[in-house]
Design an enzyme around this catalytic site. Structure first.
Site, short mmCIF file in Angstrom:
data_model
loop_
_atom_site.label_atom_id
_atom_site.label_comp_id
_atom_site.label_asym_id
_atom_site.label_seq_id
_atom_site.Cartn_x
_atom_site.Cartn_y
_atom_site.Cartn_z
N LYS A 1 0.86 -1.20 0.00
CA LYS A 1 0.00 0.00 0.00
C LYS A 1 0.89 1.24 0.00
O LYS A 1 1.93 1.27 0.68
CB LYS A 1 -0.90 -0.04 1.25
N SER A 61 -10.02 2.10 2.57
CA SER A 61 -9.07 2.77 1.72
C SER A 61 -8.07 1.86 1.03
O SER A 61 -7.43 2.27 0.06
CB SER A 61 -8.29 3.80 2.55
N SER A 109 -10.55 -0.09 6.81
CA SER A 109 -9.88 -0.07 5.50
C SER A 109 -9.20 -1.35 5.07
O SER A 109 -8.76 -1.43 3.93
CB SER A 109 -8.86 1.06 5.45
#
Ligand code: GLN
EC number: 6.3.5.7
Length: 493
Positions: free
Chosen positions: A79, A159, A183
């Site tokens: 990420k 997210s 998330s």
């Protein structure tokens, strides 16, 4: 080539160790898959093929020398929130334009120390604020899943939308992700993947771009429960650079998979039946209860009476901490700078141009709730609510409950640019209704796919555990996975 990318981490690990495949072959297969798919899915914001091949060659050398690590030669996506030396780390924000850190996050360092290979950086909501991956400066990620007979583009959740989409579409063997209010778990549920948010303090936060420091926690998104167990073992550690990380041994999570649930008590919280929740979610939940009962667990009704205050309290605490954490992006030290007539003008212009709309909204809410006169009314009160939420869970666990079963999300994946949601940010926030409580209480939570809805889209169940008892979550999620099967999207990209 393509079948190499369909191997789980556990399968690839076995083939690598048996020298049936090489780390370089596996890495090349993923790079080809990313090249072919990324234009459509937009899961990666930076691909690092040269670095990946260098790392893979070293893995092959270590395998040949008999010094392979636990994750030797396994290609992962990271990420964009995790600092990676010399590689794009922008939290998918314009304000971190061009930022390439000189240090490595502890979580990614742990993975590299175990031999993993980095394929690149994954798309996400800007500064991890969002539930659809639409707040990214790099544009939305497209969910590899589509409703049956439809080619409407769906969101992968957020997210960690890039992480979830890349795992589901086999563009990496597994991915790192983070979870402040849901998330990891919500995008996992939207993509038929497994995501675990460990206990606060299980993974070091050092080198992870901060959103809300008292809630942020890293964890993996993986294709199945076993792979999630393998990844968390490597990611977790105590760390002198993060004083909130906890000095407890990291168990061998894989060892508990397949253990019986006999004698376990699973709590079903009444408060997680929310108005307007689709009947399908209710059915899925009942199915999950039946599976766990069949596996020998005792099912008990429990009450978590402060649940309804979790979301409003979260949307005070999280923006408050974010407004403070994001104060550092001022155009002086790193990232974007928009020149102005003096330094204050430069700050203002930089921040106006660098942050997206949702991030600005959070900074304004956060600044407001922390301001003199409102601090006690909002921030202090939200912290008190947080204590009550935590206590609800403690009472349930003290009464003998081992884990709690809930739906992971109130719906399946929704459409990109959904008008209904765009008009009202609170509707988007409601996505987190089942997940934020866990962050507020600092507890571990896992989302595991449990079925498909009538449109053929994945739905997930969530298990919530006691602090530092991720083992029970893995063991129980494995039972659900065995009963439900695994879910892979039909390839259209
Ligand atoms: N969707 C939530 C938010 O926007 C949670 C995000 C997260 O867990 N990082 O704040």
């Amino acid at each position: 080539m393509s079948e190499l990318t369909s191997l789980t981490i556990a399968e690839a690990r076995r083939k690598l160790r048996a020298k049936e495949i090489t780390a370089l072959e596996l890495t090349d297969a993923y790079i080809s898959a990313i090249d072919a798919a990324n234009e459509r899915l937009n899961a990666y914001v930076k691909v690092t093929p040269d670095l990946a091949r260098v790392m893979a060659r070293k893995s092959d050398e270590r395998i040949a020398a008999g010094t392979a690590g636990e994750l030797e030669g396994i290609p992962l996506g990271i990420k964009d929130l995790f600092a990676t030396v010399g590689v794009h780390t922008q939290a998918c924000s314009h304000i971190l334009d061009g930022f390439e850190p000189r240090y490595e996050s502890t979580v990614t360092q742990n993975l590299w120390d175990d031999g993993a290979v980095m394929l690149g950086k994954l798309n996400m909501d800007e500064f991890a604020m969002g539930s659809s991956n639409e707040t990214s400066y790099y544009g939305p990620v497209i969910n590899p899943w589509r409703a049956e007979g439809s080619n409407q583009q769906l969101v992968p959740g957020g997210s960690s939308g890039g992480s979830a989409a890349a795992v589901a579409a086999h563009l990496c063997a597994g991915a790192t992700a983070t979870d402040t209010g849901g998330s990891i778990r919500q995008p996992a549920a939207f993509t038929g993947t497994v995501g675990i948010k460990p206990t606060y303090g299980r993974c070091s936060r050092w080198g992870t771009v901060a959103f809300a420091s008292s809630l942020d926690q890293a964890g993996p998104i993986a294709r199945d429960v076993r792979d999630a167990a393998i990844l968390l073992k490597s990611m977790a550690s105590v760390d002198a650079k993060d004083t909130t990380s906890v000095d407890l041994p990291v168990p061998d999570y894989e060892a508990v998979l397949g253990q019986s649930l006999k004698g376990m008590k699973i709590g079903i919280p009444n408060e997680y039946r929310v108005d307007g929740m689709p009947e399908e979610i209710e059915t899925l939940w009942r199915q999950g209860i039946a599976w766990l009962k069949d596996a020998g667990a005792e099912i008990v009704d429990i009450s978590l009476p402060h649940t309804k205050y979790a979301l409003p309290a979260y949307y005070i605490v999280a923006p408050a901490e974010a407004s403070s954490n994001l104060a550092r992006y001022d155009g002086v030290r790193y990232g974007l700078r928009v020149d102005g007539k003096d330094i204050v003008d430069m700050y203002e212009k930089t921040r106006a141009a660098g942050f997206g709309q949702e991030v600005k909204r959070r900074i304004m809410i956060g600044t407001y709730v922390l301001s003199a006169g409102y601090y006690d009314a909002y921030y202090i009160r939200a912290q008190k609510v947080r204590t009550l939420i935590k206590r609800d869970f403690e009472l349930a666990f003290d009464a003998g409950v081992d884990a709690i079963l809930t739906p992971a999300t109130p719906s399946s994946a929704f459409g990109v640019a959904d008008e209904n949601l765009a008009a009202d940010p609170v509707k988007m926030y409601l996505n987190d209704i089942f997940t934020v409580t866990v962050n507020m209480a600092g507890l571990p939570g896992i989302a595991v796919p449990a079925g498909l809805d009538q449109k053929g889209l994945p739905l997930g169940l969530q298990l919530i555990g006691k602090a530092f008892d991720e083992e029970t979550l893995f063991k129980t999620a494995y039972v659900i996975e065995q009963a439900a099967g695994k879910f892979t999207p039909a390839k259209w990209w």
